[in-house]
Structures are given as structure tokens and as C-alpha cells.
Design a protein around this motif. Structure first.
Motif, mmCIF file in Angstrom:
data_model
loop_
_atom_site.group_PDB
_atom_site.id
_atom_site.type_symbol
_atom_site.label_atom_id
_atom_site.label_comp_id
_atom_site.label_asym_id
_atom_site.label_seq_id
_atom_site.Cartn_x
_atom_site.Cartn_y
_atom_site.Cartn_z
ATOM 1 N N SER A 164 21.257 34.948 16.058
ATOM 2 C CA SER A 164 21.973 33.680 15.894
ATOM 3 C C SER A 164 21.613 32.674 16.981
ATOM 4 C CB SER A 164 23.483 33.928 15.913
ATOM 5 O OG SER A 164 23.871 34.765 14.859
ATOM 6 N N THR A 303 28.190 31.145 18.920
ATOM 7 C CA THR A 303 27.929 32.019 17.780
ATOM 8 C C THR A 303 29.109 32.946 17.472
ATOM 9 O OG1 THR A 303 26.829 33.605 19.246
ATOM 10 C CG2 THR A 303 25.443 31.957 18.167
ATOM 11 N N GLY A 330 27.029 37.013 13.545
ATOM 12 C CA GLY A 330 27.329 36.330 14.796
ATOM 13 C C GLY A 330 27.972 37.282 15.782
#
Length: 336
Positions: A164, A303, A330
Motif C-alpha cells: 500500500s 494506509t 492495508g
């Protein structure tokens, strides 16, 4: 102080896979910060260490793990110059020292950064380990600079924690054309939200890349399993390209297959600098401060995707279950 740890490597469903206990508040060493922790993040390394640290014998004292935290500096060692009591900080810690699954933790100032001003505790705690890993891959292993702008990078495992932020740093800071792998609609969408130019399915990677117009890739980052992808990345990597992996391998990696293309291969372990007290250990402090600026000015975004409220055994178990499932997207954070 309250801490949560384990004395035996047990399946997460077992009652004593984690236990709560009390410890004296630690005293800072020479370059240590004593941090009062406000939030922690749980990463795949956490459950791997939990599963493998005490397989054979019961530990005499519970082991405290956890390698991501945001908190407030409570006191400092006599040689500390980078921080003072009251400073808000975030960091990923040191694999060789007690972890962040406690109300207080000691951490060397050289691997700590200032907490981003615009992020709350949970959002800040989500960032250090994965960001340091991705940054080190791109700028310490690949050594990407302005001459590489516009080149391609393939991120294997784009929706995970490292993926991410790797997508964002590769796109926004390195100026690369980013291709990420994902296999579910929700993970594909997450990768696009992070900034991936192209998202392909890892189950038919070469076919999807071909349809998207890619026969060769300049840089490949493995965040999944290097040997499972090895023949594929050997085929895809451009001559004189660079592959990096964070996953390790129980079996030897067939590096001889890279010879004709003169390809470079690098391992990345974020803990190397702290584990070996390297001469450039303070670079992690510098990286975290640079990233705090990038988060504050909106160049990149946090994230965080899943939050548990309360530092409890049950919440820590749930966070580990999620990581072990391989389905997390995430980052996963526990707020104290």
C-alpha cells in the motif's frame, strides 16, 4: 505497567496464545526514549515471531512482541539529542528488544521519527514498519534517482501493508509507472486508491501484463513469496533490472537464472540497521521525518484500514487472526 505477551508458541485460538501481565516500567539507556504508547500496528512479522519463538520450550518470562507504535516520549537517556519528554513520536522498533505490546517501551532515538501532525495516533502507528521497508527497497536497494523516472515497477502483493505504501512512494516520490497485483475486487480497488497505474491478477500475471502491454519490467518488488514467483519474475525482469524481496526463503533462490540478463537481486529487512547497529542507523530517523512531512503535506496518505479499540488480549488475538488469514487490506491498528 501492563503488557501482553506469550510463553509458548500456540495457535491463536488457544487461551494462552497471549497473556496479560504486569512489569516494572523500564528505565532508558544511553540513547533510549521511554515512550508511553498510544497505538500499535500488527504486521505479518508479529504472528510469524509468535508462531516460532517458543515452539519447543515454555519461556521463563513472557515475550513481548510488536513492531509499530505511536506515542509520547516520557523520559530520555543521558545522551539523547533528537527528542525530549512530551514529544509525539512514531517508530517500528528493534527486532532484538522487547516490542510495543505494552504500555511503555524503550526504543533507540535513531530509529524514531516525529509523529505526523495531521495524523491521529492510529493513523500514525500504521505507517512506520511498512514505510521504512518500502522506502529502503526503492531508495537503498534499488537506489532509484531522477534518471529512473518513468520506468516500470511491479509490486507483488499491492494491497498489503508494505504494498500500500510502496505503490505511493514509487508513484509520488520515485516517479515510476506502478503495476500492482491483486486478485479480489476489493484489493484491486484498494491498489487503485493507493495510486497504482495498472492492477493485474497474480493468478495469471504474465497473461494480464501482456494484455496491458508489458513484456519486461524494470523493477520488481516481491512482498508475497519469492520462490513461488521466481520463474515468472526471471522471465519478466528487464535485462540489467533489479528484483528485491522481503519474504525470505526456506529453499535456495536460483540466482543463476539471472546471470544472462545481468540482473541485480536484493533482500530487504527493515531491522538490519537496528539489529546490527549500522553506521547509518540514524537514516531510519531521517526517513520517518521525511515521510511525516509527506503525510502532512498530502503527498501520500496513511494506509490504516482496520482499527480495534482497547489494548486487550482479545483485540490482539483478533488482529493476529486477521493477519494470519492473508486477507487483510492495508494496515491493522489497536488503539490503547
Amino acid at each position: 505497567m501492563k503488557a501482553i505477551g506469550f510463553k509458548k508458541s500456540l495457535p491463536i485460538a488457544e487461551q494462552e496464545s497471549f497473556i496479560e501481565f504486569e512489569l516494572d516500567k523500564p528505565v532508558p539507556g544511553d540513547r533510549d526514549l521511554l515512550v508511553r504508547i498510544k497505538a500499535i500496528s500488527v504486521n505479518p512479522v508479529d504472528f510469524k515471531v509468535r508462531q516460532n519463538s517458543a515452539k519447543e520450550n515454555v519461556l521463563a518470562e513472557p515475550k513481548i512482541i510488536g513492531w509499530d507504535a505511536a506515542g509520547i516520549v516520557e523520559s530520555v537517556g543521558k545522551s539523547v539529542t533528537l527528542f525530549k519528554p512530551g514529544d509525539e513520536v512514531y517508530y517500528a522498533g528493534d527486532l532484538t528488544r522487547p516490542g510495543s505490546n505494552a504500555e511503555y517501551q524503550l526504543v533507540d532515538e535513531r530509529i524514531v521519527g516525529r509523529k505526523p501532525l495531521k495524523l491521529n495516533d492510529a493513523e500514525a502507528a500504521a505507517m512506520p514498519l511498512t514505510t521504512l521497508t518500502a522506502w529502503e527497497v526503492l531508495f537503498d536497494r534499488f537506489r532509484i534517482d531522477d534518471r529512473d523516472k518513468g520506468k516500470s515497477v511491479l509490486v507483488l502483493g499491492g494491497a498489503g501493508g508494505v504494498g500500500s505504501i510502496a505503490i505511493q512512494l514509487a508513484k509520488k516520490i520515485a516517479g515510476l509507472h506502478v503495476i500492482a497485483t491483486a486478485s479480489r475486487p476489493e484489493t484491486e480497488e484498494w491498489c487503485r486508491q493507493m495510486g497504482a497505474d495498472v492492477v493485474v491478477n497474480h493468478h495469471h500475471l504474465i497473461e494480464d501484463l501482456g494484455k496491458a502491454g508489458y513484456k519486461e519490467i524494470d523493477f520488481i518488488i516481491d512482498l508475497v513469496d519469492i520462490n513461488s514467483y521466481w520463474d515468472t519474475v526471471v522471465q519478466l525482469i528487464k535485462p540489467q533490472g533489479h528484483i528485491a524481496s522481503i519474504t525470505g526463503s526456506a529453499a535456495p533462490v536460483a540466482l543463476n537464472k539471472l546471470k544472462n540478463k545481468s540482473v541485480t537481486f536484493s533482500w530487504e529487512l527493515m531491522y538490519t540497521r537496528s539489529m546490527y547497529q549500522t553506521d547509518d542507523m540514524i537514516e531510519q530517523h531521517n526517513i520517518l521525518n521525511k515521510v511525516a512531512d509527506l503525510l502532512d503535506n498530502g503527498t501520500i496518505v496513511h494506509t490504516l484500514n482496520t482499527t480495534f479499540n482497547g489494548f486487550t488480549v482479545d483485540n490482539l488475538k483478533e488482529a493476529h487472526r486477521l493477519q494470519e488469514s492473508g486477507k487483510s487490506i492495508g494496515k491493522t491498528v489497536i488503539v490503547f
